[in-house]
Each structure stands twice: as structure tokens, then as C-alpha cells.
Scaffold this motif. Structure first.
Motif, PDB file in Angstrom:
ATOM      1  N   LYS A   1       1.637   5.154  -1.470  1.00 25.52           N
ATOM      2  CA  LYS A   1       1.260   6.622  -1.532  1.00 25.52           C
ATOM      3  C   LYS A   1       2.296   7.489  -1.791  1.00 25.52           C
ATOM      4  O   LYS A   1       3.454   7.697  -1.025  1.00 25.52           O
ATOM      5  CB  LYS A   1       0.323   7.304  -0.747  1.00 25.52           C
ATOM      6  CG  LYS A   1      -0.901   6.396  -0.296  1.00 25.52           C
ATOM      7  CD  LYS A   1      -1.902   7.210   0.678  1.00 25.52           C
ATOM      8  CE  LYS A   1      -3.081   6.610   0.872  1.00 25.52           C
ATOM      9  NZ  LYS A   1      -3.892   7.335   1.898  1.00 25.52           N
TER      10      LYS A   1
ATOM     11  N   SER B   1      -0.409   9.942  -5.963  1.00 20.23           N
ATOM     12  CA  SER B   1      -0.816   8.679  -6.586  1.00 20.23           C
ATOM     13  C   SER B   1      -0.736   7.473  -5.542  1.00 20.23           C
ATOM     14  O   SER B   1      -0.041   7.668  -4.513  1.00 20.23           O
ATOM     15  CB  SER B   1       0.581   8.284  -7.581  1.00 20.23           C
ATOM     16  OG  SER B   1       0.495   9.314  -8.762  1.00 20.23           O
ATOM     17  N   SER B   2      -1.486   6.526  -5.575  1.00 25.35           N
ATOM     18  CA  SER B   2      -1.728   5.290  -4.880  1.00 25.35           C
ATOM     19  C   SER B   2      -1.658   3.987  -5.507  1.00 25.35           C
ATOM     20  O   SER B   2      -2.015   3.878  -6.698  1.00 25.35           O
ATOM     21  CB  SER B   2      -3.082   5.327  -4.097  1.00 25.35           C
ATOM     22  OG  SER B   2      -3.187   6.520  -3.505  1.00 25.35           O
TER      23      SER B   2
ATOM     24  N   LYS C   1       0.776  -1.173   0.070  1.00 30.04           N
ATOM     25  CA  LYS C   1       0.083   0.114   0.021  1.00 30.04           C
ATOM     26  C   LYS C   1       0.988   1.241   0.051  1.00 30.04           C
ATOM     27  O   LYS C   1       1.494   1.430   1.116  1.00 30.04           O
ATOM     28  CB  LYS C   1      -0.823  -0.113   1.490  1.00 30.04           C
ATOM     29  CG  LYS C   1      -1.969  -1.034   1.182  1.00 30.04           C
ATOM     30  CD  LYS C   1      -2.819  -1.022   2.361  1.00 30.04           C
ATOM     31  CE  LYS C   1      -3.997  -2.175   2.383  1.00 30.04           C
ATOM     32  NZ  LYS C   1      -3.218  -3.705   2.354  1.00 30.04           N
TER      33      LYS C   1
ATOM     34  N   GLY D   1      -2.494   0.991 -10.022  1.00 27.05           N
ATOM     35  CA  GLY D   1      -2.767   2.223  -9.197  1.00 27.05           C
ATOM     36  C   GLY D   1      -3.671   3.123  -9.586  1.00 27.05           C
ATOM     37  O   GLY D   1      -4.222   2.786 -10.755  1.00 27.05           O
ATOM     38  N   ASP D   2      -4.228   4.226  -9.202  1.00 27.86           N
ATOM     39  CA  ASP D   2      -5.231   5.125  -9.661  1.00 27.86           C
ATOM     40  C   ASP D   2      -4.769   6.114 -10.486  1.00 27.86           C
ATOM     41  O   ASP D   2      -5.186   6.319 -11.568  1.00 27.86           O
ATOM     42  CB  ASP D   2      -5.716   5.810  -8.358  1.00 27.86           C
ATOM     43  CG  ASP D   2      -4.696   6.594  -7.727  1.00 27.86           C
ATOM     44  OD1 ASP D   2      -3.694   6.337  -7.900  1.00 27.86           O
ATOM     45  OD2 ASP D   2      -5.182   7.494  -6.559  1.00 27.86           O
TER      46      ASP D   2
END
Length: 741
Positions: free
Chosen positions: A363, A367-368, A361, A389-390
Motif C-alpha cells: 500500500k 494505491s494498493s 501486498k 494494482g487498483d
């Protein structure tokens, strides 16, 4: 009986007085310093070392068996003048009577001024390896073991050894130093200023300790101040050792930190279970400058190939400031605010030569990411990753130097284009000149040495990926690389409601990198692509493109100059922006009709149903011999080149008039049946930014059309005059006299 008891008591008292007297006599009248040479000979024969007793030997016999050595050194027999151990003071004492009960009760152990100098020679032999080995005779053959009288007749007994019980008041080490040098690698390590103090050392009890030292290396030059505190507990029967409430802290500086200092600390509970071959670090707390982390680690199979696993959680921190604080210079990036936030939680697993992060997890800035990331082999830099990722804006992390170099390179071209645009006013101005200024940067782009060393297997999927200002939705890629050959097996996504996919390879095994790429684009708005590159679009429409190209070099300029390959494109729902071709064509028709237009025709843009063609790239110039466009009432054909090196074009366009299909055509622009099927010539030349503004009617071509039309008109009049009065053969011959080719 009373007399016997009294006599026995007297005897015991006398014996005790004799023992005390013997101890007094031995310690006061027997001086071990008189036997230094015998002690040296014993050390040579039994331990194979040269023992140099420079200072006095102090000792006591009862009730403490005590020993103090001053200014003593130890060397090998091969190099007696180069001691590997030197101590200024070694003092200890043991209670005599507990030794009979297999108990080791000692007072304080003191070691002061200890120096150990260890080294390996060029053959890899250590200067300590012969210690304790029996002395070899001159012939080199080991001495034969002499049987002890009566030993052969004794049966072999394997009685279990009883561990000696330890009871030591304390251990104190002051001003100690350990040096190690490896002649093979040239590396040197040192631990100096060693200070160690402990509490009472008793098995099964908590033993407080404090250790401090300075560590140093020469390759690279590195120096660290360290301090370790904690409570040690051990059980020799269970082979279990614990360091409770351990805390390691200190500072490090040297070449890797470029003049900066890293302040570090680590805390937790450490356990070593030799019976199970397991080591654990629980309640881990780690900090390096502003970085803070929590976790736990467990190692197993310590006697084989150790494996470890655990968890790690890093609190949010500014990665850019952290790296700058430990002397790490980041490459220049387009956005100087990147790497300002990093947060990580993951599970760890690995070996001595590998590390894998699972259940990530992560960040990074805005962005994650999730998935797995690891190094399969540290020696080969074998990177493995499967991440999702997003969003990620890669443009923010691109080298700023390349961007600035491109802007500086294109400045001269911008000035040239502006001058050309000012002159290219609609209508009757001369045809613009072709651009001559280079449009691309020659700054190096690829880190060749790093790319050659990479071993990659990466899969990445993102909700949105921005690269080269293009927003790609549902992006995914698969990247592999090994031995200097990098392959982009698949890159796909959605772009401005269209779709694309691509494959590419980069070969950096030779001095000049070689690039290959295959691309497919479907239903992508071409004007959005051009706008993303800060270019004013000359057209609008949905683009379909298939390309197979190759190039070589390590700069934008080199890539364009060496561009070769093929491409096919189709554009639908297109519009030529700021180009009223209908007005220009009607003006040409009105001129031929010798009439004046009653009104303006069309709008500021010219729509077209389809635009298609094939491109052949040769060293940065794209040849397009079969350009076709379908415009209401018109069909357009083209043949020309696009010079990508200077972003210029040179086309000959043919426009075939199909007829004015409007309900109320302008009489001056009304298409005479004589004009149907005629290809009206245009010439387009100049910077790509001009679009249709760079196009003009080809006057020479218009003259030829006028001459041909005049001949056709004369033939019609001949047809009317002659009628059926002459033979068909004669009429054809007369018409041929006036027909213009």
C-alpha cells in the motif's frame, strides 16, 4: 598392614609436599623473563613471527597453570618494525589436573588494549598470510623432513580425537581495536572501542554475552555505534550454535545520511547448523527510526552458493519523513504529500546478488498493489516486476520543477492569446495574427545517466492509471530496457469510454535521446482530452487516431521542435463550439441575394457528422492537405498547417453549400440553384484556443465567386435572347466571353 598403610600414606604425603615444593621453587626461583630471547627464537622458528615481549611475563604452575603477558606485540619477519598485533594485557590460567582428563577448566580470560592492524598490499597479499608457516631457507627450498628414529616401524593409527571439554569462568575484552586497509581499492575499515564480557562458558549451557563497538569506513565516510546482547549456546559435536534473545542496537551517521542519524535495532533468535549448512533468524524484529518490521529468514547451502528465503512485514509508516530523517533528498514532486504512507507484506527469496519479493501486498498512499518485484542482479541493477494494482496517479509523483518551468514558459504565450482573443470578436474584425510565443518548456526531463544504467523487465496492470491528467481505466503496460534502449512493448487501456494502445521506444545510448512512438486511439472524446490539458476545447466529438512519430531531445520544446512522422484522424459526432457557421454563411448568401435575414440561423455551435484528414509532421509543424468535414447541408474541405511549436493554425477552408434542408427556409438564405456546388472560401488563422473564432470569410474569394455568378447570369440572359436563332458554336463562344475563371 597398618604399618604398610601408614608408610604408604607418609610416602604420598611426602610426594605431594615435593610437588608443592617443586611448584614453589619453579615459580619463585625460575623467572621466565630470563628466557625472553629463547621464546622469541621459538616464535620465529615455529610461527614465523617476530614476538616482542616488552613487559614482564607473570606465571604460576600449580594448581593453576597461569600466564600474564604485558605490553606484547607481534609482527611478521618481513616487517618486524610494523606489528600487526599489539596487546597491553593478556591474562589466563588453567587448572592442571583436569587437563589430564581432556578437560579445559579456566578462570577469567582477560584481554586489554588489543590492536589488530590488518592490510592487503597492491598485489592483494595480506600481512597475516605467512603466520604459522615454517621459515623458508635462504635458497627458497623447503627443508626436508627428518625422520624420527623408530617412527617408520610404527603402524599408522587413526584414532578419533576426543573434543576437549570447555569450562571457562568468563571472557573479558576491553578497549580492543581492529583496523583493515586495502591498498588496491583504497578502502579502510575499523572496529574500535571493542568491549566484550561473557558469563561462564560451558558447552550446552546458556552463555550470556554483551559486545559493544564503534564501526567506521572511509568510502563512504560512515560511523556506527553498536551493541549486541544475547545468550550463546553451542554444541561442537552437532556443530550447532545458537544466539538466543539476540538484540543488536545502535546509531549510524556519515556521508550517506547527510548529517542525519539513523537509530536502528534488530532482535530475534539466531541459529547456525553447520552440519546441515543452514542458518536461521526467527522472530525477527527490525526498526530504523520510525520504520518497524517483523519477519523471519532462513539461509541454506552455506558451503556453496547461499540461498535465503523468508517473510517480511513492514508496519504503516511515513516514507517521506523516514527518507528525510536519514538524509535522503527526494526529487521535487507535484504533490508534496506523496509517500506519506507505506505498508508492505511479502515473501523474500534471493542470493548474494539477487533479491525477489513474492506475494506482495503493498500500500502506497492511496494505491494498493500485488504481485512480485525483484532485482535479478545487483551489479547490473536488473529490475524485474509483475504487479497489479487498483489505481495510481502518476501526476502526483512527477517532478514539480518541470511543471513550474512549463508554466513560466507559457506565461508570455498566454498573454499573447488573451490579447488575440479580445480582438477576435465575431463578425468583421480582421483575421487574427499567427501566434509567435513558444508554448513548451526547455527544462530537462529525462535522467539520462540513470536510464542508461537500467536493466528492466516490467509488467503492470492497474484498475485506473492517471498520467498527464488522463484517467486511463484497465491500464496495462509492458516495459523492457537494457543497455540504454528502453522499449514500451505495449500500453493499452480505456480512456473516457474509448480505447487506446501504444508502443514506444527511447534510445539514450547517444548524447541526444531518440524517441519513437506508435499510437492508436478509438472513440475517445476529443474535448475531454483538451480539457485535461487545461485547454478550452474548440470542438467536441469522438476521435479515432493512428500515429507513427519520431523525435529527439530532452525537453518538451526539443520534442516538439524535432517532431516528425504521420497521423490519420477521423472525428465523428462532432460539434464546433461557439461557432455559428450557419449564420455566417447565410449572411454571405443574403448579401449575394441582396436581401436581409429575417432571423438568426442556427445555434451557438455548429454540428458536423464527420471530420477526417491526414497529418504530416515536419519539425513540429503538422501539414493537413485533405481536411474534410460533413455538416448538414454543407461539405467542408481544408488545407493548412498546425504549428505545434506555438500552438497556432493557418487554414484555407472551402465550404460547399448543398442547400437549406429546413422545412421553412429563410428567403434571404435560400440556396439558389446557381449556388449549389460553389466552394465558399474561409481563412482560419491564429491560436488553436480560438477555434472557429479565428475564421473569417475570404473577401477576395467571395469577389471571385460574385464575378463568376454575374457571368453565369449574363449567359442565362443570352440563352433566353438568342434561343435557336444562332448556331450552338456561336452561343458557346459568346458565353465564353462572360465566363469568369
Amino acid at each position: 598392614m597398618k604399618a604398610f598403610g601408614k608408610i604408604l600414606g607418609i610416602i604420598v604425603l611426602v610426594l605431594l609436599l615435593l610437588v608443592v615444593a617443586a611448584g614453589f621453587v619453579l615459580t619463585h626461583f625460575f623467572d621466565p623473563n630470563d628466557y625472553k630471547e629463547e621464546i622469541r627464537q621459538l616464535a620465529r622458528g615455529k610461527a614465523n613471527v617476530e614476538l616482542n615481549l616488552k613487559g614482564d611475563i607473570g606465571w604460576s604452575l600449580f594448581p593453576w597453570l597461569g600466564l600474564e603477558l604485558h605490553d606484547t606485540s607481534v609482527a611478521t619477519l618481513q616487517q618486524p618494525a610494523q606489528p600487526f598485533a599489539d596487546v597491553q594485557l593478556l591474562g589466563m590460567s588453567v587448572r592442571v589436573l583436569p587437563l589430564l582428563r581432556k578437560e579445559l577448566q579456566m578462570s577469567d580470560i582477560r584481554v586489554e588494549g588489543l590492536t589488530l592492524s590488518l592490510s592487503r598490499d597492491k598485489n592483494g597479499a595480506g600481512n597475516w598470510e605467512n603466520i604459522g608457516k615454517p621459515v623458508q631457507p635462504a635458497t627458497g627450498t623447503p627443508p626436508a623432513a627428518q625422520p624420527v628414529p623408530g617412527e617408520a616401524s610404527k603402524p599408522t593409527e587413526s584414532a578419533p580425537r576426543q573434543a576437549m571439554k570447555l569450562d571457562i569462568d568468563s571472557l573479558t575484552v576491553k578497549n580492543a581495536r581492529i583496523d583493515y586497509a586495502d591498498a588496491q581499492s583504497g578502502k579502510q575499515y575499523s572496529v574500535e572501542g571493542i568491549e566484550l564480557t561473557t558469563g561462564a562458558i560451558r558447552e550446552g549451557s546458556s552463555i550470556p554475552l554483551k559486545l559493544s563497538a564503534y564501526l567506521g569506513t572511509n568510502q563512504p565516510v560512515l560511523r556506527a555505534r553498536t551493541e549486541l546482547t544475547g545468550n550463546l549456546r553451542f554444541d561442537r559435536a552437532l556443530k550447532r550454535y545458537q544466539l538466543e534473545d539476540a538484540k543488536l542496537s545502535g546509531e549510524a551517521s556519515g556521508d550517506p545520511f547527510q548529517g542525519k542519524t539513523a537509530t536502528f535495532s534488530a532482535q530475534g533468535q539466531l541459529v547456525l547448523d553447520q552440519a546441515a549448512q543452514v542458518a536461521e533468524w526467527n522472530g525477527l524484529k527490525l526498526s530504523v527510526n520510525q520504520l518497524r518490521a517483523l519477519g523471519e529468514l532462513k539461509a541454506r547451502e552455506l558451503d556453496k552458493e547461499p540461498k535465503f528465503d523468508g517473510g517480511l512485514s513492514i508496519a504503516p509508516f511515513n516514507l517521506r519523513e523516514f527518507l528525510e530523517g536519514i538524509g535522503q533528498t527526494l526529487p521535487a514532486m507535484a504533490d508534496g504529500t506523496t509517500l506519506s504512507k507505506l505498508e508492505l507484506a511479502t515473501r523474500l527469496a534471493g542470493t548474494r546478488n539477487s533479491l525477489n519479493l513474492d506475494d506482495i501486498k503493498l500500500k502506497l498512499d492511496d494505491s494498493s498493489f500485488g504481485g512480485s518485484l525483484g532485482i535479478a542482479d545487483f551489479s547490473k541493477q536488473a529490475i524485474r516486476a509483475q504487479l497489479s494494482g487498483d489505481r495510481l496517479n502518476l501526476d502526483r509523483y512527477l517532478p514539480a520543477k518541470v511543471k513550474k518551468a512549463q508554466e513560466a514558459t507559457s506565461a508570455a504565450r498566454k498573454a499573447e492569446v488573451e490579447t488575440t482573443t479580445q480582438n477576435a470578436i465575431k463578425g468583421d474584425t480582421p483575421l487574427p495574427n499567427s501566434p509567435t510565443q513558444q508554448a513548451w518548456s526547455d527544462a530537462p526531463v529525462l535522467p539520462i545517466a540513470r536510464l542508461r544504467a537500467l536493466d528492466l523487465d516490467i509488467g503492470l496492470s492497474l484498475g485506473q492509471l492517471t498520467i498527464d491528467k488522463l484517467p486511463i481505466n484497465d491500464a496495462s503496460l509492458k516495459l523492457r530496457g537494457q543497455g540504454g534502449l528502453l522499449s514500451l512493448d505495449d500500453l493499452r487501456g480505456e480512456l473516457y469510454d474509448g480505447k487506446f494502445n501504444a508502443k514506444a521506444s527511447l534510445d539514450v545510448r547517444q548524447d541526444i535521446p531518440l524517441l519513437k512512438a506508435q499510437k492508436h486511439i478509438a472513440d475517445v472524446p476529443v474535448e475531454r482530452l483538451l480539457e485535461s490539458q487545461d485547454q478550452k476545447p474548440p470542438v467536441k466529438g469522438l476521435l479515432d487516431l493512428d500515429a507513427d512519430i519520431t523525435t529527439q531531445g530532452n525537453s518538451q520544446k526539443a520534442w516538439i521542435d524535432n517532431l516528425n512522422g504521420t497521423a490519420r484522424f477521423v472525428m465523428t459526432q462532432g460539434v464546433l463550439l461557439n461557432a455559428n457557421l450557419e449564420q455566417q454563411l447565410c449572411q454571405g448568401i443574403a448579401t449575394l441575394n441582396r436581401k436581409s435575414l429575417s432571423a438568426e440561423h442556427g445555434g451557438k455551435d455548429t454540428p458536423f457528422r464527420e471530420l477526417q484528414g491526414n497529418l504530416t509532421f515536419r519539425n513540429g509543424v503538422a501539414s493537413n492537405p485533405d481536411l474534410k468535414a460533413s455538416i448538414p447541408g454543407l461539405t467542408v474541405k481544408g488545407d493548412g498547417d498546425i504549428d505545434l511549436r506555438v500552438l497556432g493554425m493557418d487554414y484555407r477552408i472551402g465550404v460547399i453549400i448543398e442547400g437549406d434542408k429546413s422545412d421553412m427556409p429563410d428567403p434571404a438564405c435560400e440556396v439558389n440553384k446557381r449556388y449549389v456546388g460553389i466552394e465558399w472560401p474561409l481563412r482560419c488563422r491564429g491560436p488553436l484556443e480560438l477555434g472557429a473564432k479565428a475564421c473569417r470569410l475570404d473577401k477576395d474569394g467571395i469577389g471571385k465567386i460574385a464575378a463568376r455568378l454575374a457571368g453565369d447570369r449574363l449567359n442565362e440572359k443570352l440563352e433566353e435572347k438568342l434561343g435557336d436563332k444562332v448556331s450552338p458554336e456561336l452561343k458557346d463562344a459568346l458565353k465564353g466571353l462572360f465566363k469568369k475563371k
